[in-house]
Design an enzyme around this catalytic site. Structure first.
Site, PDB file in Angstrom:
ATOM      1  N   GLY A 123      39.465 -18.943  65.309  1.00 33.76           N
ATOM      2  CA  GLY A 123      40.200 -17.676  65.416  1.00 33.76           C
ATOM      3  C   GLY A 123      41.307 -17.512  64.381  1.00 33.76           C
ATOM      4  N   SER A 129      33.404 -20.453  60.956  1.00 32.64           N
ATOM      5  CA  SER A 129      31.978 -20.248  61.259  1.00 32.64           C
ATOM      6  C   SER A 129      31.113 -20.306  59.997  1.00 32.64           C
ATOM      7  CB  SER A 129      31.728 -18.950  62.024  1.00 32.64           C
ATOM      8  OG  SER A 129      32.566 -17.939  61.586  1.00 32.64           O
ATOM      9  N   ASP A 173      32.555 -14.519  53.393  1.00 27.55           N
ATOM     10  CA  ASP A 173      32.935 -15.842  53.902  1.00 27.55           C
ATOM     11  C   ASP A 173      31.951 -16.905  53.443  1.00 27.55           C
ATOM     12  OD1 ASP A 173      34.643 -14.169  55.183  1.00 27.55           O
ATOM     13  OD2 ASP A 173      33.866 -14.536  57.195  1.00 27.55           O
TER      14      ASP A 173
HETATM   15  C1  GLA Z   1      35.106 -11.418  58.605  1.00 32.18           C
HETATM   16  C2  GLA Z   1      33.679 -11.253  58.082  1.00 32.18           C
HETATM   17  C3  GLA Z   1      33.667 -10.968  56.594  1.00 32.18           C
HETATM   18  C4  GLA Z   1      34.602  -9.830  56.234  1.00 32.18           C
HETATM   19  C5  GLA Z   1      35.967 -10.028  56.877  1.00 32.18           C
HETATM   20  C6  GLA Z   1      36.857  -8.827  56.693  1.00 32.18           C
HETATM   21  O1  GLA Z   1      35.687 -12.568  58.055  1.00 32.18           O
HETATM   22  O2  GLA Z   1      32.924 -12.404  58.358  1.00 32.18           O
HETATM   23  O3  GLA Z   1      32.349 -10.703  56.181  1.00 32.18           O
HETATM   24  O4  GLA Z   1      34.055  -8.595  56.578  1.00 32.18           O
HETATM   25  O5  GLA Z   1      35.874 -10.283  58.270  1.00 32.18           O
HETATM   26  O6  GLA Z   1      37.127  -8.639  55.350  1.00 32.18           O
END
Ligand code: GLA
Length: 382
Positions: A123, A129, A173
């Protein structure tokens, strides 16, 4: 990378499965600017960090697979031909999802055992993840000679998140975690999925994270709702994604969208422009401008895109009161997790102590401060 984490999973693996594992480290990420732009085919500016997941993985000859989440002291056995998502929120969905997505590409994965442990608090908005998904796909690719490129691996990780975890995330990410480079942030074009590396040396300044240590529920459904809203506006505009829209385009359909969704789309268009300007500011060594863009990003995330929360807004307000902080904003999906702060090195500790005290007074709980290093992406540890 944390050597202790790697040692811990290795030791446990040898104790449990009586064989030497392949060891992988897969990092989490920060994002300087460009939030909620990735699934709009826009620009983002992430970097892999020195916190993440260590995984020990090896083939199994027991006729089934075992996965152990060491932090949670939780073990699960499973068969590769009977994979289906576990109940929402289960950690094993990250593992199952990756395996299932590899299988969907007609690649053959054999039985395996995996043990992992991480040091990114859940979180925190630092993509634990994606780090986990990437460690699984990277390990399996190596063990079973699947011949997957890094680009293919991150798409597998992303699909696992969509289909097994239930979050329709973008590619930021997984990309940052896989392709991270030491001391470097990646200005990523999420349409071409190609990035330009920026060596980050902010001289007298540094990036510091403050974790609110809260994660408000409904964040996953709110995330998916934001994405749908963006897609429906793109459809109205007759474009592939909001990356292709200008503010004038949006203005032309103002009567056809709700005021709330209008603001959301406007935020995305403006944030994408800010992310491009941020790269120019770094090129020009103009940290003041970078800081202003970061503050504007938070303002948009909070007031237009509506993905912030009281705790995040409070920490950004604390930053604004301190002239040694050039910029601060919430980072990641929102509704909790960290703020990222561009702060003078010599004042960082004092600022973090003042902010932490004020946070405790206001919310009755602790926040956590992280100084991070920009680091290498997912890799094998010898
Ligand atoms: C999460 C999602 C990403 C992106 C961010 C916001 O981390 O996994 O793909 O959209 O939120 O920028």
């Amino acid at each position: 990378m944390s050597k202790t984490l790697v040692q811990d999973v290795k030791k446990k693996f040898i104790e449990t499965f009586k064989t030497d594992p392949l060891l992988i480290f897969s990092p989490g990420r920060i994002n300087i600017i460009g939030e909620h732009t990735d699934y709009n085919d826009g620009f983002v500016f992430p970097a892999a960090v020195d916190k993440g997941i260590a995984a020990a993985i090896q083939k199994s000859d027991s006729g089934s697979c075992t996965a152990i989440a060491l932090d949670l002291d939780s073990t699960i056995e499973f068969d590769l031909d009977k994979l289906k998502p576990s109940k929402e929120g289960s950690w094993e969905n990250y593992v199952f999802g990756v395996v299932a997505e590899i299988q969907n590409r007609n690649k053959i994965v054999g039985d395996f055992n995996i043990i992992f442990k991480g040091n990114i608090p859940g979180g925190a908005g630092m993509s634990s993840s994606a780090a986990l998904e990437n460690s699984v796909v990277f390990g399996l690719n190596e063990l079973f000679d699947l011949g997957l490129s890094k680009q293919e691996m991150i798409l597998i990780s992303q699909k696992a998140e969509h289909n097994y975890v239930g979050v329709n995330c973008g590619i930021m990410d997984q990309y940052a975690s896989m392709f991270g480079v030491k001391h470097t942030a990646l200005h990523l074009d999420c349409r071409t999925v190609e990035s330009k590396p920026y060596t980050i040396d902010f001289k007298d300044y540094e990036l510091m994270l403050i974790n609110t240590n809260v994660k408000h529920s409904l964040s996953d459904s709110a995330y998916n709702d934001r994405r749908s809203a963006c897609e429906s506006i793109s459809e109205l505009l007759g474009i592939k994604a909001l990356r292709d829209a200008t503010e004038a385009d949006l203005e032309a359909i103002i009567d056809k969208v709700t005021p709330a969704n209008y603001q959301k789309a406007l935020y995305v268009i403006q944030e994408n422009a800010r992310t491009i300007k941020a790269a120019q500011a770094i090129d020009n060594n103009d940290l003041e401008t970078l800081g202003q863009l970061i503050y504007q990003s938070h303002n948009g995330l909070s007031n237009q895109y509506k993905v912030s929360c009281d705790e995040l807004d409070f920490l950004v307000e604390q930053a604004k009161k301190n002239k040694h902080v050039l910029g601060a904003r919430m980072m990641g999906g929102g509704f909790g997790g960290c703020t990222i702060n561009l702060v003078a090195k010599k004042e960082a500790k004092t600022f973090s102590e003042i902010a932490a005290k004020a946070y405790k007074n206001k919310f009755g709980k602790e926040c956590s401060v992280y100084f991070i290093e920009l680091s290498q992406g997912t890799h094998i540890v010898k």
